[in-house]
Motif scaffolding. Structure first.
Motif, PDB file in Angstrom:
ATOM      1  N   PHE A 147       0.824  -1.207   0.000  1.00 27.58           N
ATOM      2  CA  PHE A 147       0.000   0.000   0.000  1.00 27.58           C
ATOM      3  C   PHE A 147       0.861   1.261   0.000  1.00 27.58           C
ATOM      4  O   PHE A 147       2.011   1.245   0.417  1.00 27.58           O
ATOM      5  N   LYS A 148       0.239   2.355  -0.462  1.00 26.06           N
ATOM      6  CA  LYS A 148       0.855   3.679  -0.388  1.00 26.06           C
ATOM      7  C   LYS A 148      -0.173   4.644   0.187  1.00 26.06           C
ATOM      8  O   LYS A 148      -1.321   4.672  -0.261  1.00 26.06           O
ATOM      9  N   THR A 149       0.247   5.417   1.187  1.00 30.54           N
ATOM     10  CA  THR A 149      -0.641   6.405   1.797  1.00 30.54           C
ATOM     11  C   THR A 149      -0.100   7.805   1.544  1.00 30.54           C
ATOM     12  O   THR A 149       1.061   8.097   1.849  1.00 30.54           O
ATOM     13  N   VAL A 150      -0.943   8.652   0.962  1.00 31.06           N
ATOM     14  CA  VAL A 150      -0.607  10.053   0.693  1.00 31.06           C
ATOM     15  C   VAL A 150      -1.779  10.916   1.147  1.00 31.06           C
ATOM     16  O   VAL A 150      -2.918  10.688   0.720  1.00 31.06           O
ATOM     17  N   ASP A 151      -1.497  11.879   2.017  1.00 29.60           N
ATOM     18  CA  ASP A 151      -2.538  12.799   2.504  1.00 29.60           C
ATOM     19  C   ASP A 151      -3.760  12.050   3.049  1.00 29.60           C
ATOM     20  O   ASP A 151      -4.911  12.417   2.783  1.00 29.60           O
ATOM     21  N   GLY A 152      -3.501  10.977   3.775  1.00 27.07           N
ATOM     22  CA  GLY A 152      -4.587  10.231   4.395  1.00 27.07           C
ATOM     23  C   GLY A 152      -5.311   9.261   3.477  1.00 27.07           C
ATOM     24  O   GLY A 152      -6.176   8.506   3.920  1.00 27.07           O
ATOM     25  N   LYS A 153      -4.964   9.267   2.189  1.00 21.95           N
ATOM     26  CA  LYS A 153      -5.599   8.359   1.232  1.00 21.95           C
ATOM     27  C   LYS A 153      -4.670   7.181   0.962  1.00 21.95           C
ATOM     28  O   LYS A 153      -3.513   7.369   0.590  1.00 21.95           O
ATOM     29  N   ALA A 167       7.176  -1.176  -7.297  1.00 17.71           N
ATOM     30  CA  ALA A 167       6.025  -1.688  -6.543  1.00 17.71           C
ATOM     31  C   ALA A 167       4.754  -0.938  -6.917  1.00 17.71           C
ATOM     32  O   ALA A 167       3.675  -1.525  -7.048  1.00 17.71           O
ATOM     33  N   GLU A 168       4.903   0.363  -7.128  1.00 15.88           N
ATOM     34  CA  GLU A 168       3.763   1.227  -7.424  1.00 15.88           C
ATOM     35  C   GLU A 168       3.247   1.039  -8.847  1.00 15.88           C
ATOM     36  O   GLU A 168       2.099   1.357  -9.154  1.00 15.88           O
ATOM     37  N   GLY A 169       4.120   0.525  -9.719  1.00 17.89           N
ATOM     38  CA  GLY A 169       3.741   0.354 -11.115  1.00 17.89           C
ATOM     39  C   GLY A 169       4.150   1.518 -11.996  1.00 17.89           C
ATOM     40  O   GLY A 169       3.834   1.546 -13.188  1.00 17.89           O
ATOM     41  N   PRO A 183       0.190  -2.788  -7.013  1.00 15.94           N
ATOM     42  CA  PRO A 183       0.490  -1.640  -7.871  1.00 15.94           C
ATOM     43  C   PRO A 183      -0.769  -0.861  -8.233  1.00 15.94           C
ATOM     44  O   PRO A 183      -1.867  -1.415  -8.270  1.00 15.94           O
ATOM     45  N   ILE A 184      -0.583   0.433  -8.504  1.00 13.44           N
ATOM     46  CA  ILE A 184      -1.684   1.298  -8.922  1.00 13.44           C
ATOM     47  C   ILE A 184      -1.844   1.159 -10.436  1.00 13.44           C
ATOM     48  O   ILE A 184      -0.854   1.153 -11.173  1.00 13.44           O
ATOM     49  N   LYS A 185      -3.072   1.020 -10.898  1.00 15.23           N
ATOM     50  CA  LYS A 185      -3.313   0.820 -12.332  1.00 15.23           C
ATOM     51  C   LYS A 185      -2.776   1.993 -13.141  1.00 15.23           C
ATOM     52  O   LYS A 185      -2.895   3.146 -12.750  1.00 15.23           O
TER      53      LYS A 185
END
Length: 255
Positions: free
Chosen positions: A138-144, A199-201, A149-151
């Motif tokens: 997972f990746k968390t940015v600004d609480g989201k 990892a993120e894609g 991986p992210i599409k």
């Protein structure tokens, strides 16, 4: 394997340790600081040391031994009996920290029987958090929080390389990829952010044909594994293992 409840506690501790370590780093980042050279000629700042103190204090509460770049290294005759250990780089990318380009991270991994089973990477300047454990990456940015991986809709191959540690062998590998895939995009990045990009894609492959240590890769390795990717030891053609007698890594490829 760790029980789910225990795993959640350890993950929370690792994330808190990474964030508190990041706070110490940013205190120094905001002011003038002195740079020292270690025995291997790599840079060291008070930010590395202050972050390490905070991180080790929190991780010691878990009663799991710690192997940190800036801590005391136990002899292998002792370490080899550790079923579990934390592997820590309190400030990965000190060269990037000194350059003030923001591309530095806090790396914390939990390793069990040589395998990284949990990884936390915190990016203090951006307040980004990457983590991987049995539920995924997972990746968390600004609480989201987004699962990795992210599409992506991109079609071109993206290759990531080291900003501060280029090598002839890496350049040759890039040339081979160009011959095989045609045009490729090469992105330069510091610290374990390179592993995070795969990892993120956002990148397809990260070859590292230059020196690294276990604390440079263990956290990122866990994250890429939980994102469905691999970190292969070029010397063995297998996933890299940790808590070895020789802490210097072989060359590796993340993809």
């Amino acid at each position: 394997m760790i029980e789910k409840e225990k795993e959640a506690e350890l993950l929370k501790t690792a994330i808190n340790a990474a964030k508190f370590g990041g706070e110490e780093i940013m205190k120094i980042y905001a002011q003038e600081f002195e740079v020292f050279n270690k025995e291997d000629n790599s840079p060291l700042t008070i930010a590395d040391q202050n972050a390490n103190k905070v991180i080790e204090k929190l991780l010691k509460e878990t009663n799991i031994p710690i192997l940190s770049e800036e801590g005391k290294h136990a002899d292998y005759n002792e370490r080899k009996n550790w079923k579990q250990l934390w592997i820590v780089d309190p400030l990965d990318g000190t060269k990037e920290f000194v350059k003030r380009n923001g591309e530095f991270t806090v790396n914390i991994a939990l390793v069990e029987n040589g395998v990284p089973i949990m990884g936390v990477i915190y990016v203090p300047v951006k307040n980004w958090l990457y983590y991987g454990y049995s539920n995924g990456a997972f990746k968390t940015v600004d609480g989201k929080t987004e699962e990795l991986p992210i599409k992506t809709t991109r079609t071109s191959m993206v290759v990531v390389g080291s900003r501060s540690h280029p090598s002839v062998e890496t350049a040759q590998y890039f040339d081979e990829l160009k011959k095989k895939h045609g045009q490729i995009e090469i992105v330069s990045m510091g610290s374990s952010l390179k592993i995070c990009l795969v990892a993120e894609g956002k990148a397809d492959i990260y070859p590292r044909f230059a020196p690294t240590m276990e604390w440079d890769t263990a956290a990122g390795h866990a994250i890429v594994n939980y994102a469905g990717k691999t970190l292969l030891d070029v010397g063995t053609s297998q996933e890299m293992i940790y808590n070895r007698k020789q802490l210097r890594n072989n060359w590796f490829i993340v993809k």
